[in-house]
Enzyme design. Structure first.
Site, PDB file in Angstrom:
ATOM      1  N   ASP A  82      34.135 -17.633  62.504  1.00 30.59           N
ATOM      2  CA  ASP A  82      35.541 -17.916  62.824  1.00 30.59           C
ATOM      3  C   ASP A  82      35.456 -18.374  64.278  1.00 30.59           C
ATOM      4  O   ASP A  82      34.698 -17.549  65.234  1.00 30.59           O
ATOM      5  CB  ASP A  82      36.301 -16.262  62.709  1.00 30.59           C
ATOM      6  CG  ASP A  82      37.640 -16.606  63.182  1.00 30.59           C
ATOM      7  OD1 ASP A  82      38.524 -17.507  63.097  1.00 30.59           O
ATOM      8  OD2 ASP A  82      38.463 -15.433  63.494  1.00 30.59           O
ATOM      9  N   ASP A 104      35.630 -24.560  66.621  1.00 29.46           N
ATOM     10  CA  ASP A 104      36.956 -24.725  67.306  1.00 29.46           C
ATOM     11  C   ASP A 104      36.825 -25.405  68.625  1.00 29.46           C
ATOM     12  O   ASP A 104      36.205 -24.747  69.707  1.00 29.46           O
ATOM     13  CB  ASP A 104      37.709 -23.253  67.504  1.00 29.46           C
ATOM     14  CG  ASP A 104      38.761 -23.145  68.662  1.00 29.46           C
ATOM     15  OD1 ASP A 104      39.124 -24.017  68.631  1.00 29.46           O
ATOM     16  OD2 ASP A 104      39.136 -22.325  68.829  1.00 29.46           O
ATOM     17  N   GLU A 141      40.065 -27.513  64.278  1.00 33.12           N
ATOM     18  CA  GLU A 141      41.334 -26.846  64.989  1.00 33.12           C
ATOM     19  C   GLU A 141      42.056 -28.215  65.675  1.00 33.12           C
ATOM     20  O   GLU A 141      41.208 -28.539  66.623  1.00 33.12           O
ATOM     21  CB  GLU A 141      41.354 -25.808  65.597  1.00 33.12           C
ATOM     22  CG  GLU A 141      42.649 -25.484  66.268  1.00 33.12           C
ATOM     23  CD  GLU A 141      42.796 -23.799  66.484  1.00 33.12           C
ATOM     24  OE1 GLU A 141      42.096 -23.021  66.214  1.00 33.12           O
ATOM     25  OE2 GLU A 141      43.043 -23.877  67.940  1.00 33.12           O
ATOM     26  N   GLY A 184      46.998 -11.770  67.910  1.00 34.97           N
ATOM     27  CA  GLY A 184      47.281 -10.444  68.453  1.00 34.97           C
ATOM     28  C   GLY A 184      48.704 -10.348  68.154  1.00 34.97           C
ATOM     29  O   GLY A 184      49.217 -10.855  67.417  1.00 34.97           O
ATOM     30  N   HIS A 211      46.265 -19.410  61.621  1.00 35.97           N
ATOM     31  CA  HIS A 211      45.405 -18.213  62.413  1.00 35.97           C
ATOM     32  C   HIS A 211      46.637 -17.466  63.150  1.00 35.97           C
ATOM     33  O   HIS A 211      47.616 -17.664  62.982  1.00 35.97           O
ATOM     34  CB  HIS A 211      44.871 -18.883  63.564  1.00 35.97           C
ATOM     35  CG  HIS A 211      43.435 -19.433  63.170  1.00 35.97           C
ATOM     36  ND1 HIS A 211      42.294 -19.001  63.804  1.00 35.97           N
ATOM     37  CD2 HIS A 211      43.153 -20.451  62.453  1.00 35.97           C
ATOM     38  CE1 HIS A 211      41.312 -19.712  63.197  1.00 35.97           C
ATOM     39  NE2 HIS A 211      41.640 -20.618  62.396  1.00 35.97           N
ATOM     40  N   GLY A 212      45.991 -15.981  63.438  1.00 36.67           N
ATOM     41  CA  GLY A 212      47.252 -15.151  64.077  1.00 36.67           C
ATOM     42  C   GLY A 212      48.093 -14.713  63.123  1.00 36.67           C
ATOM     43  O   GLY A 212      49.314 -14.708  63.151  1.00 36.67           O
ATOM     44  N   GLY A 213      47.609 -14.503  61.914  1.00 31.67           N
ATOM     45  CA  GLY A 213      48.369 -14.043  60.653  1.00 31.67           C
ATOM     46  C   GLY A 213      49.088 -12.517  60.971  1.00 31.67           C
ATOM     47  O   GLY A 213      50.116 -12.259  60.235  1.00 31.67           O
ATOM     48  N   ASN A 233      44.280 -16.063  58.446  1.00 32.81           N
ATOM     49  CA  ASN A 233      43.282 -15.352  59.130  1.00 32.81           C
ATOM     50  C   ASN A 233      43.999 -13.859  59.443  1.00 32.81           C
ATOM     51  O   ASN A 233      45.164 -14.007  60.120  1.00 32.81           O
ATOM     52  CB  ASN A 233      42.684 -15.810  60.311  1.00 32.81           C
ATOM     53  CG  ASN A 233      41.737 -16.954  60.224  1.00 32.81           C
ATOM     54  OD1 ASN A 233      41.741 -17.448  58.996  1.00 32.81           O
ATOM     55  ND2 ASN A 233      41.415 -17.628  61.094  1.00 32.81           N
TER      56      ASN A 233
HETATM   57  P1  13P Z   1      45.338 -11.805  64.239  1.00 33.29           P
HETATM   58  O1  13P Z   1      44.313 -11.043  65.144  1.00 33.29           O
HETATM   59  O2  13P Z   1      46.709 -12.025  64.718  1.00 33.29           O
HETATM   60  O3  13P Z   1      45.592 -11.337  62.841  1.00 33.29           O
HETATM   61  O4  13P Z   1      44.753 -13.320  64.130  1.00 33.29           O
HETATM   62  C1  13P Z   1      43.380 -13.423  63.557  1.00 33.29           C
HETATM   63  C2  13P Z   1      42.802 -14.666  63.510  1.00 33.29           C
HETATM   64  O5  13P Z   1      43.457 -15.864  63.778  1.00 33.29           O
HETATM   65  C3  13P Z   1      41.293 -14.930  63.608  1.00 33.29           C
HETATM   66  O6  13P Z   1      41.099 -16.103  63.806  1.00 33.29           O
END
Ligand code: 13P
Length: 299
Positions: A82, A104, A141, A184, A211-213, A233
């Site tokens: 990742d 990335d 990305e 986050g 990303h950032g799920g 993710n």
């Molecule tokens: P979160 O930490 O917001 O769940 O995002 C995870 C992520 O996108 C890792 O690449």
């Protein structure tokens, strides 16, 4: 079952229109929790290790442990890097037997300064070439992750036309897109541009990655998957669950210690009492997300 590539997992996800959950492991317990959830939910899995894990541990022993954990797996698992920020890191993870890597190139190696689109394209193209030479899938990305409200502008969202050019020029197998999500926790409720997902899919016909799920409202997740998100993710939500489980057990233990101290008895220290409930809490989050993403029951 041997490792599969993320590209392989994406074929079924594209056909049956669901997203595969991608979860970050940083140690044995997090990896165990993720793998156990995937087995319990009969879900395909993307188990990922992010480059920033290097700040905590050398990845090689962790990855040896992960290989051991999944070698008897009855579900398809892709082992994914990742946010690799440099060609060298991608090579290091390829040497560890990863079946999928993310280059990335949107940010420079410091993880903060943006690269130009041309720089992103070039470093991603090189990483994809190396990955493909080994039969490994590659994610790239385009656009910049971050809440649109942070910058008062939609300019950081992925542009569908630019995405199509990026895919064509780099040969990536999966494409991470900027659609209003960020890593986050969010300040308030995030605005997720699910229409933008449909527009990017229209132009690229690629498996798209959110990303950032963590903290994305369920209805936006469902809408995003409907419009073409095929990998999601999750990291922070597992950290939150882990912290909460630790606080709970630490409070219980504190009470017991006070009693032991009052009775003049020695305290009993056992790290396993902390880590076992934390691992269970992480497993629960992973299972819940798999059901939401539609990958539960697909293995
Ligand atoms: P979160 O930490 O917001 O769940 O995002 C995870 C992520 O996108 C890792 O690449």
């Amino acid at each position: 079952m041997p490792l599969v590539t993320s590209g392989e997992l994406m074929k079924d996800a594209m056909k049956r229109e669901y997203a595969v959950g991608a979860f970050n492991a940083i140690n044995m317990e997090t990896a165990q929790a993720i793998v156990a959830a995937a087995h319990a939910e009969k879900s395909p899995l993307i188990l990922q290790v992010t480059e920033t894990t290097l700040k905590y541990t050398e990845p090689e022993p962790l990855v040896a442990c992960i290989h051991e954990l999944i070698k008897e797996s009855t579900i398809p698992v892709a082992l994914h890097l990742d946010h690799g920020r440099s060609f060298e890191i991608v090579m290091r993870f390829l040497r560890m037997g990863f079946s999928s890597v993310m280059m990335d190139g949107s940010l420079q190696e410091d993880g903060k300064t943006p690269r130009t689109t041309e720089e992103n394209l070039e470093v991603t193209r090189q990483a994809v070439e190396a990955a493909h030479a080994l039969g490994v899938s590659a994610e790239g990305e385009i656009g910049r992750l971050g809440q649109v409200s942070d910058e008062q502008s939609e300019e950081i969202l992925t542009d569908p036309e630019e995405a199509a050019q990026f895919v064509e020029a780099t040969g990536v197998d999966l494409l991470a897109v900027a659609i209003g999500t960020t890593h986050g926790l969010y300040k308030g409720t995030p605005k997720i541009y699910t229409d933008r997902v449909a527009e990017i899919r229209e132009r690229t016909d690629m498996p798209l990655v959110m990303h950032g799920g963590t903290g994305v409202p369920d209805e936006d997740v469902v809408e995003g998957v409907k419009n073409g998100i095929r990998k999601i993710n999750i990291d922070t939500q597992m950290r939150v669950a882990c912290h909460e489980a630790l606080w709970k057990i630490m409070n219980e233990i504190e009470g017991e210690y006070k009693q032991a101290d009052a009775a003049g008895e020695p305290r009993k220290y056992d790290i396993r009492r902390l880590l076992a409930p934390a691992r269970d809490a992480i497993q629960e989050v992973v299972a819940e997300k798999m059901r939401l993403f539609g990958c539960a029951g697909k293995a």
